[in-house]
Design a protein around this motif. Structure first.
Motif, mmCIF file in Angstrom:
data_model
loop_
_atom_site.group_PDB
_atom_site.id
_atom_site.type_symbol
_atom_site.label_atom_id
_atom_site.label_comp_id
_atom_site.label_asym_id
_atom_site.label_seq_id
_atom_site.Cartn_x
_atom_site.Cartn_y
_atom_site.Cartn_z
ATOM 1 N N ARG A 519 0.825 -1.220 0.000
ATOM 2 C CA ARG A 519 0.000 0.000 0.000
ATOM 3 C C ARG A 519 0.855 1.264 0.000
ATOM 4 N NH1 ARG A 519 -3.082 -3.514 3.481
ATOM 5 N NH2 ARG A 519 -2.185 -2.686 5.423
ATOM 6 N N SER A 520 2.154 1.118 0.203
ATOM 7 C CA SER A 520 3.048 2.270 0.224
ATOM 8 C C SER A 520 3.496 2.588 -1.194
ATOM 9 C CB SER A 520 4.260 1.970 1.118
ATOM 10 O OG SER A 520 5.148 3.047 1.132
ATOM 11 N N LYS A 521 2.870 3.589 -1.794
ATOM 12 C CA LYS A 521 3.139 3.939 -3.198
ATOM 13 C C LYS A 521 3.858 5.281 -3.337
ATOM 14 C CE LYS A 521 -0.851 1.385 -5.060
ATOM 15 N NZ LYS A 521 -1.242 0.736 -3.808
ATOM 16 N N THR A 522 3.457 6.284 -2.557
ATOM 17 C CA THR A 522 4.025 7.632 -2.682
ATOM 18 C C THR A 522 4.414 8.173 -1.312
ATOM 19 O OG1 THR A 522 1.818 8.608 -2.560
ATOM 20 C CG2 THR A 522 2.689 8.130 -4.770
ATOM 21 N N PRO A 523 5.413 7.555 -0.660
ATOM 22 C CA PRO A 523 5.808 8.055 0.659
ATOM 23 C C PRO A 523 6.447 9.447 0.541
ATOM 24 C CG PRO A 523 7.380 6.426 -0.140
ATOM 25 C CD PRO A 523 6.264 6.455 -1.131
ATOM 26 N N PRO A 524 6.485 10.187 1.639
ATOM 27 C CA PRO A 524 6.146 9.794 3.018
ATOM 28 C C PRO A 524 4.657 9.918 3.317
ATOM 29 C CG PRO A 524 7.030 12.010 3.014
ATOM 30 C CD PRO A 524 7.119 11.537 1.598
ATOM 31 N N TYR A 525 4.173 8.989 4.166
ATOM 32 C CA TYR A 525 2.791 9.046 4.632
ATOM 33 C C TYR A 525 2.699 9.638 6.035
ATOM 34 C CZ TYR A 525 1.666 6.103 0.647
ATOM 35 O OH TYR A 525 1.503 5.630 -0.625
ATOM 36 N N MET A 526 3.823 9.689 6.732
ATOM 37 C CA MET A 526 3.899 10.350 8.031
ATOM 38 C C MET A 526 4.903 11.495 7.927
ATOM 39 S SD MET A 526 4.032 7.095 10.641
ATOM 40 C CE MET A 526 4.138 8.153 12.083
ATOM 41 N N THR A 527 4.806 12.433 8.859
ATOM 42 C CA THR A 527 5.705 13.580 8.855
ATOM 43 C C THR A 527 6.320 13.779 10.233
ATOM 44 O OG1 THR A 527 5.884 15.959 8.457
ATOM 45 C CG2 THR A 527 3.815 15.174 9.378
ATOM 46 N N GLY A 528 7.506 14.379 10.233
ATOM 47 C CA GLY A 528 8.167 14.717 11.486
ATOM 48 C C GLY A 528 8.110 16.203 11.786
ATOM 49 N N VAL A 529 7.211 16.922 11.134
ATOM 50 C CA VAL A 529 7.056 18.359 11.355
ATOM 51 C C VAL A 529 6.011 18.589 12.454
ATOM 52 C CG1 VAL A 529 6.451 20.588 10.329
ATOM 53 C CG2 VAL A 529 7.662 18.857 8.964
ATOM 54 N N PRO A 530 6.386 19.239 13.554
ATOM 55 C CA PRO A 530 5.421 19.444 14.644
ATOM 56 C C PRO A 530 4.537 20.663 14.405
ATOM 57 C CG PRO A 530 7.519 20.385 15.266
ATOM 58 C CD PRO A 530 7.720 19.787 13.891
ATOM 59 N N GLU A 531 3.495 20.758 15.200
ATOM 60 C CA GLU A 531 2.700 21.980 15.285
ATOM 61 C C GLU A 531 3.093 22.703 16.567
ATOM 62 O OE1 GLU A 531 -1.450 22.269 13.632
ATOM 63 O OE2 GLU A 531 -1.415 20.132 14.116
#
Length: 631
Positions: A519-531
């Motif tokens: 199912r991983s086609k166009t990573p990244p699906y998660m981010t390390g940028v905080p709010e």
């Protein structure tokens, strides 16, 4: 499949869903759990991994588990064996005595050790030979003096009482017999006497009694309260399994909770870190950092919580390395301007965290910079590179594991506060108005699939990929949408397939990982940028303020866990506010933990006992860390 799942116990179904990280309501029925598994690909993969088709888990039907299966000899044979083991060797028959002159029976003689006597004779002979050889006198061994046997009660009774009184007066002895009524409870042992307690201890007990609504207990020497063992289904009413727990009375309950949660205060911040599961493989993956940084423009307050998942490595790395990176970025800001703008601090905080996360992924890519070469490289070569038990192995594990992050900064005047959130930890600001009323303000964001805003963000970044979010999880596998690490969701799938799945140690459930690679086609699906949220505390005109920071383990203890803004924030601020500012206050983080453990049940003390003493080998609650920071 439905029939196979129905054959499992409720606890097994919950274990499948917990391993697959599928959220389940606390009061879900067995049918609800089965439906959750059937609707989740991750749960189905976990089921396939835990219960292979040919796995024979049931005991043979011919074995009667109600009977004692220990091989024991028949009673008669067992008695004969015992007699053979205990009975001494038969003594030789005595020689017949002469008939002519009968003699009186001799006095009883203590049994002698013939073996010991013969050994002594041999030793004596050796001594004689050595003395003759070297021309020295023979030294006879000293005979051990034996203590005379104590006189019997009859002999003692025959002594004149006046003689006993004279001896007692001479040596200062007490001849009066103890008062049996005063020191006996009708049993063989005398009844324990109460112990005198100093006034300070009595005052401490009085306060504890008022606090918990109990009587002031009397202390008795060497006496501990009798503990009662009970059973519980842990609130899973449909389960057919029961676990043992210990019902703890006060004040033992409070002291045990304080001990298990490591409650303490550091730099004026109250802290608890709690995971009651005794299994050493289930230790808490939460980490926290408390620092006060003296910078060119004054002392800044830094507090952080890292909630690790899938392993300890990323949380360990983030908690040890990230604070110094943030400190360096903040120092650069205040060196340019002693009174920096709020946006400058927010930007420095956000960039420090996101750059730290990118660095973890880049270190992995540097090991295998060419994806095509990685795809053609022999597996043995890949394993040799990544499993070196050194820097390469550490690099891979930091990228495979993950951690959420919750970071707070307060300036030297405590006029401004910044909160950076990455994941699903919670930060709540408590404000006391001039009227004396406490108000709550949530400063964190919930970055998980149950947040509609976050789910929509992920879907917009991956248009046309319906499976980018499944069952409120990224790629149907992980709950949080933002985190440090977790590069199986951030790097191309070739790194997960060829690198991460060949790591040793590896993933907890590799089949689950293999399930979402496709199912991983166009990573990244998660981010390390905080709010990052900034609050001008001075502008609020509050008379008192404090910040509550916690991992999601605290929110998960409540039925209203998804209602942080509507319910939990005000509840927590109210609880802390009652004690805040008092000279003799309790540990405020421990107070919040106690409320969470006893939440949603009338008999809170019994539920807390159950939560901290239940005898289970796997986690029954999430890791929980709480900080209460005065501002």
């Amino acid at each position: 499949m439905d029939a196979k799942l129905k054959a499992l116990k409720v606890v097994d179904l919950r274990n499948i869903l917990a391993t697959a990280r599928v959220q389940v309501p606390a009061k879900a029925t067995k049918n609800d759990l089965i439906a959750k598994i059937l609707a989740s690909n991750a749960a189905l993969d976990t089921y396939a991994a835990l219960y292979p088709p040919d796995d024979l888990l049931a005991p043979p039907e011919e074995v009667d588990w109600n009977e004692d299966q220990i091989d024991t000899p028949p009673p008669q044979q067992q008695q004969q064996q015992q007699q053979q083991k205990v009975a001494p060797a038969p003594a030789p028959a005595p020689e017949p005595a002469p008939q002519s002159a009968p003699t009186p029976a001799p006095a009883p003689v203590a049994p002698s050790d013939t073996t010991q006597s013969s050994a002594e004779d041999i030793e004596l002979e050796k001594r004689k030979q050595r003395a003759a050889r070297f021309g020295i006198p023979l030294v006879e061994p000293h005979q051990k003096k034996t203590r005379p046997a104590a006189k019997s009660a009859a002999v003692a009774a025959s002594i004149d009482p006046k003689v006993l009184e004279q001896r007692a007066a001479r040596f200062g002895l007490n001849t009066q017999a103890p008062d049996a009524k005063a020191n006996s409870n009708g049993k063989k042992r005398s009844a324990p006497t109460t112990q005198d307690v100093d006034p300070e201890e009595l005052e401490r007990r009085r306060k504890r009694a008022e606090r918990f609504g109990t009587g002031i207990p009397r202390i008795q020497p060497n006496m501990t309260p009798e503990l009662v063992k009970k059973t519980t289904d842990m609130g899973w009413s449909q389960t057919d399994a029961l676990w043992v727990y210990t019902s703890l009375p006060e004040p033992l309950l409070s002291s045990e909770l304080e001990r298990l949660s490591f409650a303490h205060t550091k730099c004026d911040t109250d802290v608890v870190g709690f995971q009651p599961c005794p299994n050493p493989e289930e230790t808490s993956q939460d980490r926290f950092v408390i620092n006060d940084w003296p910078l060119p423009n004054g002392t800044w307050i830094f507090r952080a919580i890292f909630d690790g998942h899938a392993g300890h490595e990323t949380a360990d790395y983030a908690s040890s390395a990230l604070p110094d990176i943030i400190k360096g970025a903040l120092t650069a800001v205040v060196e340019k301007d002693a009174h920096p703008s709020s946006s400058a601090v927010s930007e420095a905080l956000s960039n420090a965290i996101s750059s730290f996360d990118k660095g973890i992924g880049q270190a992995i890519v540097d090991l295998f910079p060419d994806e095509q070469a990685l795809a053609e490289m022999p597996i043995e070569d890949i394993q040799r590179i990544i499993n070196d038990n050194g820097p390469n192995s550490a690099t891979i594990l930091k990228g495979m594991r993950g951690t959420t992050a919750l970071v707070s900064l307060a300036d030297p005047a405590k006029a401004n506060i910044w909160v950076a959130s990455l994941g699903d930890c919670a930060a709540v600001l408590g404000l006391k108005e001039i009227s004396g009323e406490w108000n709550a303000q949530v400063l964190s964001k919930a970055h998980n699939g149950e947040n509609d805003v976050e789910e929509e963000r992920v879907r917009q970044e991956h248009p046309g990929e319906e499976e980018c979010m499944m069952d409120n999880r990224v790629l149907g596998a992980i709950a949080v949408t933002r985190a440090i690490g977790d590069f199986s969701f951030k790097l191309p799938a070739i790194y997960t397939e060829r690198v991460f799945l060949n790591s040793n140690p590896g993933f907890l459930v590799p089949d689950k990982v293999r399930g979402y690679i496709g199912r991983s086609k166009t990573p990244p699906y998660m981010t390390g940028v905080p709010e990052v949220e900034h609050i001008n505390l001075k502008a609020l005109n509050a008379t008192s303020t404090f910040l509550i920071m916690c991992s999601d383990g605290l929110t998960d203890l409540y039925d209203d866990r998804l209602k942080l803004n509507e319910v939990l924030a005000s509840r927590w601020v109210g609880i802390v506010g009652e004690q805040y500012g008092l000279k003799d206050r309790k540990n405020l983080a421990l107070t919040l933990l106690r409320d969470g453990l006893g939440a949603d049940e009338e008999n809170k003390g019994e539920k807390i006992s159950r939560m901290i003493t239940v005898e289970m080998a796997f986690k029954w609650m999430d890791d929980t860390t709480i900080l209460v920071v005065p501002l």
